[in-house]
Design an enzyme around this catalytic site. Sequence first.
Site, PDB file in Angstrom:
ATOM      1  N   ILE A 122       0.881  -1.199   0.000  1.00 62.56           N
ATOM      2  CA  ILE A 122       0.000   0.000   0.000  1.00 62.56           C
ATOM      3  C   ILE A 122       0.907   1.235   0.000  1.00 62.56           C
ATOM      4  O   ILE A 122       1.787   1.338   0.853  1.00 62.56           O
ATOM      5  CB  ILE A 122      -0.852   0.093   1.299  1.00 62.56           C
ATOM      6  N   HIS A 123       0.710   2.120  -0.964  1.00 58.85           N
ATOM      7  CA  HIS A 123       1.486   3.366  -0.893  1.00 58.85           C
ATOM      8  C   HIS A 123       0.823   4.533  -1.615  1.00 58.85           C
ATOM      9  O   HIS A 123       1.263   5.666  -1.496  1.00 58.85           O
ATOM     10  CB  HIS A 123       2.879   3.176  -1.493  1.00 58.85           C
TER      11      HIS A 123
END
Length: 352
Positions: free
Chosen positions: A202-203
């Site tokens: 996740i980013h």
Amino acid sequence: MKIITIIGARPQFIKAAAVSKKIREKNQEIIIHTGQHYDENMSKVFFEELNIPYPDYNLNVGSGDHGAQTGRMLEKIEEILLKENPDCVLVYGDTNSTIAGSLAASKLLIPVSHVEAGLRSFNMNMPEEQNRILTDHISRYLFAPTATAVENLNNEGLKNNVFNVGDVMFDAILHFENIAKNKSSILKELNLKNKEYILATIHRAENTNDINRMKSIVEALNESGEKIVLPLHPRTKKYIKEYNLKFSSNIKIIDPIGYLDMIMLEANSKKIVSDSGGVQKEAFFMDVPCITLRDETEWIETVKNGWNILVGADKQKIKNAILSFAPTNKKLDYFGNGKAADKIIDILEKNI
Ligand code: UD1
Ligand code: UDP
């Protein structure tokens, strides 16, 4: 031909690993690293393990607000372009390093080559969508990875010098997957068995910068009860702390890892949960079902083919997909034949 390659963020190092060695067979390459990513495990590890030539210039711009970060890059890149006077500037993808590099070159009338041209999410709130549209419109050579990307460019009136060369990330996987099998010991280190865990990343700003989306994603992963390995991007680490969110014991948080370890974690996972562009494609290349934490994707073929499902940040949809998303369709070839880098260099050598 003298080419200046401009890179700065993790996925660009991986893409350059596929292309740089082709450039250097017959041409001169100078690499500018903007310094957008700078932690050892976000930058140096890729140069070392993928044998990417050490950058000739490192601008060390570091992190910052979009305008400040891009502006710092622009000024420093211009200085180098004036000094080096290259025949062409090569940029990758859609980061702030991409727009800074293409804009600096374009204003000096140096031809820009954009690798991964034509990708669209049709969501202008994404910094990446702004960067890629602007870069495409000031580039001389548009190297599209898919037929959809060509269509997107044509729909915006960009028809000259548009080439569907395939995806350089597919080249990279084909080249590095056996090397990863021999060199990576990540499965042993983390005590993981084939198809017994889920890999997550996740980013994306649209998730990390919104507390409700992040909360919903973290709760879905926690409540799934599945063993999940999550190499945590520094951006996400920062926000998780700020929002005071907690992962349960089924989630194994690790620092960002090198590409060879990442390939092994992807290939052996039973499913991938991600908002990354590159990781969505790698899941597809490796026959791993992908659950995408976004409301739209640029890699729409993977969804149409049934191997990728868009769940946004909806807790119930994420949990359902983790439990039951099970593609069975025969996968189609959308991303070329692993020779994208050869095609790009051939075209540039003929045209410049
Ligand atoms: C950038 C790209 C994104 C790409 C991603 C790949 C833009 C606008 N976004 O997002 O398209 O998918 O790279 O990973 O260019 N940080 C560190 N150490 C580092 C790098 C970053 O701690 O080495 C932290 C900093 O707090 C920084 C934050 O991460 O503010 C975000 O970094 P930044 O490069 O601005 O954006 P990414 O989210 O990495
Ligand atoms: N990747 C990696 N280590 C990690 C996470 C990702 O090597 O800890 C690789 C991944 O395999 C893919 C690329 O980085 O090749 C994707 O980069 P990222 O998700 O940062 O950006 P995006 O593709 O979304 O722009």
